[in-house]
Write a protein that holds these residues in place. Structure first.
Motif, PDB file in Angstrom:
ATOM      1  N   ARG A  30       0.957  -1.048   0.061  1.00 34.67           N
ATOM      2  CA  ARG A  30       0.092   0.017   0.003  1.00 34.67           C
ATOM      3  C   ARG A  30       0.777   1.346  -0.082  1.00 34.67           C
ATOM      4  O   ARG A  30       0.584   2.334  -0.667  1.00 34.67           O
ATOM      5  CB  ARG A  30      -0.917  -0.203   1.262  1.00 34.67           C
ATOM      6  N   GLU A  31       1.788   1.191   0.705  1.00 37.46           N
ATOM      7  CA  GLU A  31       2.680   2.373   1.002  1.00 37.46           C
ATOM      8  C   GLU A  31       3.521   2.437  -0.396  1.00 37.46           C
ATOM      9  O   GLU A  31       3.810   3.676  -0.942  1.00 37.46           O
ATOM     10  CB  GLU A  31       3.887   2.276   2.059  1.00 37.46           C
ATOM     11  N   MET A  32       4.017   1.545  -0.913  1.00 36.36           N
ATOM     12  CA  MET A  32       4.687   1.458  -2.376  1.00 36.36           C
ATOM     13  C   MET A  32       3.619   2.117  -3.552  1.00 36.36           C
ATOM     14  O   MET A  32       3.950   2.841  -4.450  1.00 36.36           O
ATOM     15  CB  MET A  32       5.036   0.158  -2.534  1.00 36.36           C
ATOM     16  N   GLU A  33       2.469   1.796  -3.375  1.00 36.44           N
ATOM     17  CA  GLU A  33       1.273   2.242  -4.256  1.00 36.44           C
ATOM     18  C   GLU A  33       1.465   3.889  -4.097  1.00 36.44           C
ATOM     19  O   GLU A  33       1.241   4.558  -5.113  1.00 36.44           O
ATOM     20  CB  GLU A  33       0.119   1.593  -4.138  1.00 36.44           C
ATOM     21  N   TRP A  34       1.345   4.267  -2.792  1.00 42.70           N
ATOM     22  CA  TRP A  34       1.226   5.804  -2.674  1.00 42.70           C
ATOM     23  C   TRP A  34       2.495   6.405  -3.187  1.00 42.70           C
ATOM     24  O   TRP A  34       2.524   7.351  -3.502  1.00 42.70           O
ATOM     25  CB  TRP A  34       0.802   6.014  -1.330  1.00 42.70           C
ATOM     26  N   ALA A  35       3.604   5.757  -3.135  1.00 43.06           N
ATOM     27  CA  ALA A  35       4.739   6.500  -3.495  1.00 43.06           C
ATOM     28  C   ALA A  35       4.819   6.482  -5.101  1.00 43.06           C
ATOM     29  O   ALA A  35       5.349   7.293  -5.563  1.00 43.06           O
ATOM     30  CB  ALA A  35       5.992   5.342  -3.039  1.00 43.06           C
ATOM     31  N   LEU A  36       4.266   5.287  -5.863  1.00 46.80           N
ATOM     32  CA  LEU A  36       4.099   5.481  -7.292  1.00 46.80           C
ATOM     33  C   LEU A  36       3.325   6.671  -7.352  1.00 46.80           C
ATOM     34  O   LEU A  36       3.648   7.196  -8.489  1.00 46.80           O
ATOM     35  CB  LEU A  36       3.675   4.028  -7.665  1.00 46.80           C
ATOM     36  N   ARG A  37       2.361   6.577  -6.781  1.00 49.11           N
ATOM     37  CA  ARG A  37       1.316   7.928  -7.224  1.00 49.11           C
ATOM     38  C   ARG A  37       2.163   9.332  -7.059  1.00 49.11           C
ATOM     39  O   ARG A  37       1.874  10.211  -7.732  1.00 49.11           O
ATOM     40  CB  ARG A  37       0.105   7.915  -6.314  1.00 49.11           C
ATOM     41  N   GLY A  51       3.897  10.243 -10.042  1.00 48.43           N
ATOM     42  CA  GLY A  51       3.110  10.587 -11.172  1.00 48.43           C
ATOM     43  C   GLY A  51       2.460   9.463 -11.898  1.00 48.43           C
ATOM     44  O   GLY A  51       1.852   9.589 -12.856  1.00 48.43           O
ATOM     45  N   CYS A  52       2.550   8.121 -11.315  1.00 46.96           N
ATOM     46  CA  CYS A  52       2.004   7.066 -11.775  1.00 46.96           C
ATOM     47  C   CYS A  52       0.411   7.358 -11.307  1.00 46.96           C
ATOM     48  O   CYS A  52      -0.020   7.588 -10.151  1.00 46.96           O
ATOM     49  CB  CYS A  52       2.322   5.680 -11.420  1.00 46.96           C
ATOM     50  N   ASN A  53      -0.387   7.137 -12.160  1.00 42.71           N
ATOM     51  CA  ASN A  53      -1.863   7.141 -12.152  1.00 42.71           C
ATOM     52  C   ASN A  53      -2.435   5.780 -12.358  1.00 42.71           C
ATOM     53  O   ASN A  53      -3.025   5.517 -13.618  1.00 42.71           O
ATOM     54  CB  ASN A  53      -2.471   8.042 -12.916  1.00 42.71           C
ATOM     55  N   PRO A  54      -2.544   4.684 -11.346  1.00 44.18           N
ATOM     56  CA  PRO A  54      -2.833   3.366 -11.751  1.00 44.18           C
ATOM     57  C   PRO A  54      -4.233   3.349 -11.887  1.00 44.18           C
ATOM     58  O   PRO A  54      -5.195   4.143 -11.480  1.00 44.18           O
ATOM     59  CB  PRO A  54      -2.547   2.661 -10.668  1.00 44.18           C
ATOM     60  N   PRO A  55      -4.969   2.400 -12.821  1.00 47.93           N
ATOM     61  CA  PRO A  55      -6.088   2.323 -13.037  1.00 47.93           C
ATOM     62  C   PRO A  55      -6.988   1.798 -11.726  1.00 47.93           C
ATOM     63  O   PRO A  55      -6.386   1.579 -10.696  1.00 47.93           O
ATOM     64  CB  PRO A  55      -6.579   1.089 -13.982  1.00 47.93           C
ATOM     65  N   SER A  56      -8.209   1.807 -11.609  1.00 51.38           N
ATOM     66  CA  SER A  56      -9.077   1.798 -10.272  1.00 51.38           C
ATOM     67  C   SER A  56      -8.741   0.463  -9.724  1.00 51.38           C
ATOM     68  O   SER A  56      -8.909   0.344  -8.342  1.00 51.38           O
ATOM     69  CB  SER A  56     -10.732   2.026 -10.543  1.00 51.38           C
ATOM     70  N   GLN A  57      -8.555  -0.550 -10.590  1.00 53.19           N
ATOM     71  CA  GLN A  57      -8.091  -1.761  -9.983  1.00 53.19           C
ATOM     72  C   GLN A  57      -7.146  -1.898  -8.898  1.00 53.19           C
ATOM     73  O   GLN A  57      -7.161  -2.591  -8.015  1.00 53.19           O
ATOM     74  CB  GLN A  57      -8.070  -2.781 -10.982  1.00 53.19           C
ATOM     75  N   LEU A  58      -6.208  -1.083  -9.168  1.00 58.82           N
ATOM     76  CA  LEU A  58      -4.842  -1.123  -8.395  1.00 58.82           C
ATOM     77  C   LEU A  58      -5.003  -0.497  -7.098  1.00 58.82           C
ATOM     78  O   LEU A  58      -4.333  -0.536  -6.196  1.00 58.82           O
ATOM     79  CB  LEU A  58      -3.737  -0.494  -9.215  1.00 58.82           C
ATOM     80  N   SER A  59      -6.170   0.451  -6.963  1.00 57.38           N
ATOM     81  CA  SER A  59      -6.202   1.246  -5.728  1.00 57.38           C
ATOM     82  C   SER A  59      -7.395   0.451  -4.848  1.00 57.38           C
ATOM     83  O   SER A  59      -7.561   1.005  -3.719  1.00 57.38           O
ATOM     84  CB  SER A  59      -6.811   2.650  -5.894  1.00 57.38           C
ATOM     85  N   SER A  60      -7.566  -0.690  -5.173  1.00 48.58           N
ATOM     86  CA  SER A  60      -8.508  -1.548  -4.482  1.00 48.58           C
ATOM     87  C   SER A  60      -8.081  -2.136  -3.394  1.00 48.58           C
ATOM     88  O   SER A  60      -6.730  -2.311  -2.972  1.00 48.58           O
ATOM     89  CB  SER A  60      -9.413  -2.625  -5.195  1.00 48.58           C
TER      90      SER A  60
END
Length: 69
Positions: A50-57, A60-69
């Motif tokens: 989850r922390e890695m996902e926020w770091a990617l955001r 500048g990464c904008n993952p599709p909605s599936q990635l934020s579930s």
């Protein structure tokens, strides 16, 4: 964010994904079919995914909605 940068710098191709994302599976398959061997980091299976996902955001990464579930 430091961990994301470190993981990304270790390989020529790095994919941050989730195991349940169909687009991620397609992308990974395409890399393999092209003869690439990317480093795969499945965020839903990483301890701090989850922390890695926020770091990617934050990078500048904008993952599709599936990635934020």
């Amino acid at each position: 964010m430091d961990q994301v940068r470190e993981l990304a710098s270790k390989n020529a191709a790095v994919i941050f994904t989730k195991s349940s994302c169909c687009m991620c599976i397609v992308s990974r398959t395409l890399f393999y079919e092209l003869g690439a061997s990317p480093a795969i980091h499945e965020l839903d299976r990483e301890t701090n995914g989850r922390e890695m996902e926020w770091a990617l955001r934050g990078l500048g990464c904008n993952p599709p909605s599936q990635l934020s579930s």
